[in-house]
Design a protein around this motif. Structure first.
Motif, mmCIF file in Angstrom:
data_model
loop_
_atom_site.group_PDB
_atom_site.id
_atom_site.type_symbol
_atom_site.label_atom_id
_atom_site.label_comp_id
_atom_site.label_asym_id
_atom_site.label_seq_id
_atom_site.Cartn_x
_atom_site.Cartn_y
_atom_site.Cartn_z
ATOM 1 N N GLN A 1 -3.055 -3.150 17.640
ATOM 2 C CA GLN A 1 -4.392 -2.620 17.403
ATOM 3 C C GLN A 1 -5.099 -3.659 16.416
ATOM 4 O O GLN A 1 -6.143 -3.875 16.037
ATOM 5 N N TYR A 2 -4.204 -4.073 15.404
ATOM 6 C CA TYR A 2 -4.640 -4.866 14.291
ATOM 7 C C TYR A 2 -4.010 -6.572 14.147
ATOM 8 O O TYR A 2 -4.464 -7.271 13.370
ATOM 9 N N GLY A 3 -3.233 -6.798 15.266
ATOM 10 C CA GLY A 3 -2.527 -8.039 14.921
ATOM 11 C C GLY A 3 -1.403 -8.379 13.884
ATOM 12 O O GLY A 3 -1.133 -9.301 13.567
ATOM 13 N N HIS A 4 -1.139 -7.148 13.263
ATOM 14 C CA HIS A 4 0.007 -7.187 12.302
ATOM 15 C C HIS A 4 0.764 -6.037 12.297
ATOM 16 O O HIS A 4 0.318 -4.821 13.053
ATOM 17 N N ALA A 5 1.897 -5.705 11.636
ATOM 18 C CA ALA A 5 2.795 -4.527 11.696
ATOM 19 C C ALA A 5 2.651 -4.017 10.287
ATOM 20 O O ALA A 5 3.801 -3.135 10.021
ATOM 21 N N ASP A 6 1.757 -4.100 9.384
ATOM 22 C CA ASP A 6 1.647 -3.550 8.272
ATOM 23 C C ASP A 6 0.871 -2.234 8.103
ATOM 24 O O ASP A 6 -0.136 -2.360 8.702
ATOM 25 N N CYS A 7 1.506 -1.462 6.900
ATOM 26 C CA CYS A 7 0.742 -0.289 6.630
ATOM 27 C C CYS A 7 1.279 0.228 5.286
ATOM 28 O O CYS A 7 2.578 0.198 5.198
ATOM 29 N N GLY A 8 0.301 0.319 4.264
ATOM 30 C CA GLY A 8 0.826 0.360 2.949
ATOM 31 C C GLY A 8 0.957 -0.827 2.137
ATOM 32 O O GLY A 8 0.889 -1.889 2.679
ATOM 33 N N ILE A 9 1.054 -0.809 0.892
ATOM 34 C CA ILE A 9 1.419 -1.872 -0.157
ATOM 35 C C ILE A 9 2.377 -1.476 -1.051
ATOM 36 O O ILE A 9 2.546 -0.197 -1.493
ATOM 37 N N TYR A 10 3.042 -2.396 -1.523
ATOM 38 C CA TYR A 10 3.878 -2.112 -2.680
ATOM 39 C C TYR A 10 3.256 -2.403 -3.946
ATOM 40 O O TYR A 10 2.269 -3.431 -3.912
ATOM 41 N N MET A 11 3.524 -1.640 -5.041
ATOM 42 C CA MET A 11 2.984 -1.854 -6.405
ATOM 43 C C MET A 11 3.987 -1.872 -7.395
ATOM 44 O O MET A 11 5.187 -1.219 -7.233
ATOM 45 N N SER A 12 3.995 -2.768 -8.407
ATOM 46 C CA SER A 12 4.854 -2.549 -9.702
ATOM 47 C C SER A 12 4.274 -1.783 -10.735
ATOM 48 O O SER A 12 2.761 -1.686 -10.784
ATOM 49 N N VAL A 13 5.058 -1.193 -11.518
ATOM 50 C CA VAL A 13 4.546 -0.491 -12.714
ATOM 51 C C VAL A 13 4.431 -1.196 -13.761
ATOM 52 O O VAL A 13 5.417 -1.917 -14.340
ATOM 53 N N GLU A 14 3.149 -1.499 -14.547
ATOM 54 C CA GLU A 14 3.127 -2.350 -15.450
ATOM 55 C C GLU A 14 3.224 -1.596 -17.150
ATOM 56 O O GLU A 14 3.641 -2.291 -17.903
ATOM 57 N N THR A 15 2.619 -0.348 -16.833
ATOM 58 C CA THR A 15 2.674 0.156 -18.144
ATOM 59 C C THR A 15 2.922 1.561 -17.885
ATOM 60 O O THR A 15 2.809 2.377 -16.792
ATOM 61 N N ASN A 16 3.749 2.112 -18.746
ATOM 62 C CA ASN A 16 4.209 3.628 -18.723
ATOM 63 C C ASN A 16 3.039 4.531 -18.796
ATOM 64 O O ASN A 16 2.011 4.350 -19.447
ATOM 65 N N GLY A 17 3.314 5.739 -18.137
ATOM 66 C CA GLY A 17 2.336 6.696 -17.859
ATOM 67 C C GLY A 17 2.561 7.930 -16.880
ATOM 68 O O GLY A 17 3.463 7.601 -16.312
ATOM 69 N N VAL A 18 1.723 8.800 -17.172
ATOM 70 C CA VAL A 18 2.127 10.022 -16.441
ATOM 71 C C VAL A 18 0.914 10.059 -15.108
ATOM 72 O O VAL A 18 -0.108 9.972 -15.531
ATOM 73 N N ILE A 19 1.409 10.257 -13.878
ATOM 74 C CA ILE A 19 0.424 10.529 -12.805
ATOM 75 C C ILE A 19 0.629 11.728 -12.244
ATOM 76 O O ILE A 19 1.538 12.444 -12.077
ATOM 77 N N ALA A 20 -0.448 12.349 -11.959
ATOM 78 C CA ALA A 20 -0.374 13.857 -11.001
ATOM 79 C C ALA A 20 -1.386 13.770 -10.009
ATOM 80 O O ALA A 20 -2.337 12.915 -9.818
#
Length: 256
Positions: free
Chosen positions: A224-243
């Motif tokens: 469908q897209y010419g690649h087998a990718d879905c999603g990304i990797y991310m690095s945490v740069e600063t501490n914090g709470v996510i919700a």
């Protein structure tokens, strides 16, 4: 504005999800307890005397042991207890750091997986290191709109859980997340940075509800897209709470 709709970790690689409402992120680390343990499938490269990241082929994983998707799992972070309910309804609870508790669990896995077990099973753990598919301490993100776009193109329902991402977001255009590589991303009061696209393997072909390999998703992505990718990797740069419900804000210039 895109929002965070799910936070998920997989305490034991290849096994079921542990869903969270909020979590504290720490710079330079993965999601706490994500893939903190894995089960070595027979003799491999993992050395408990010198624990370090090794390739995923040495462990039980959905790409090769689809039957793992039949198991319902619960994780207790405080005691590092892991409870697994097998298809016949029996639940076995182990303490991940206590090898003496593992034998009944391994015996049931051997019965369930049969010849897919290559030898003695053993739990691997590397303090401070997630046993993910990559050695980098990254967090994975899936865009729900991208999954819906793939559903529309293939004509098949696709649970985002197939991609075993840590964070699921909604409110973006399909595949917009690919433009976040090299850019700073704020979630709650934490700052992350887009690092790379995620190339998908056969694990995504396993239906998490039925444990059957019913869609060849890497092939579908390529067609469908010419690649087998879905999603990304991310690095945490600063501490914090996510919700859950937190919005995202992306800044800076990046590359696709």
């Amino acid at each position: 504005m895109p929002q965070l709709t799910a936070i998920t970790r997989f305490p034991v690689k290849g096994f079921g999800p542990d869903r969270l409402e909020l979590v504290e992120l720490n710079a330079g680390h993965t999601l706490p307890f994500d893939r903190a343990w894995a089960i070595e499938n027979g003799p491999g490269d993992f050395d408990p005397a010198r624990p370090a990241h090794v390739k995923k082929k040495h462990f039980l994983m959905l790409a090769r042991q689809a039957g793992l998707a039949q198991l319902a799992c619960q994780f207790d972070a405080a005691g590092e207890h892991f409870a697994v309910r097998f298809p016949d309804g029996e639940t076995i609870t182990i303490t991940l750091g206590e090898a003496a508790s593992h034998a009944p669990f391994f015996a049931r896995l051997e019965t369930l997986l049969g010849e897919e077990v290559r030898g003695t099973l053993r739990i691997a753990h590397v303090p401070g290191q997630a046993l993910t598919d990559i050695p980098d301490p990254h967090i994975s993100l899936i865009n729900a709109a991208s999954v819906r776009d793939l559903e529309a193109r293939t004509g098949q329902a696709i649970d985002p859980l197939r991609f075993r991402g840590n964070l699921l977001i909604d409110g973006l255009e399909p595949w917009a997340e690919f433009g976040w590589i090299g850019r700073d991303i704020r979630i709650g009061n934490a700052r992350l940075r887009g690092q790379s696209r995620i190339r998908r393997c056969a694990a995504t072909s396993v239906n998490p509800a039925t444990s059957r390999r019913d869609i060849d998703l890497p092939a579908a992505l390529m067609a469908q897209y010419g690649h087998a990718d879905c999603g990304i990797y991310m690095s945490v740069e600063t501490n914090g709470v996510i919700a859950l419900g937190d919005d995202f804000e992306c800044s800076g210039s990046g590359q696709t």
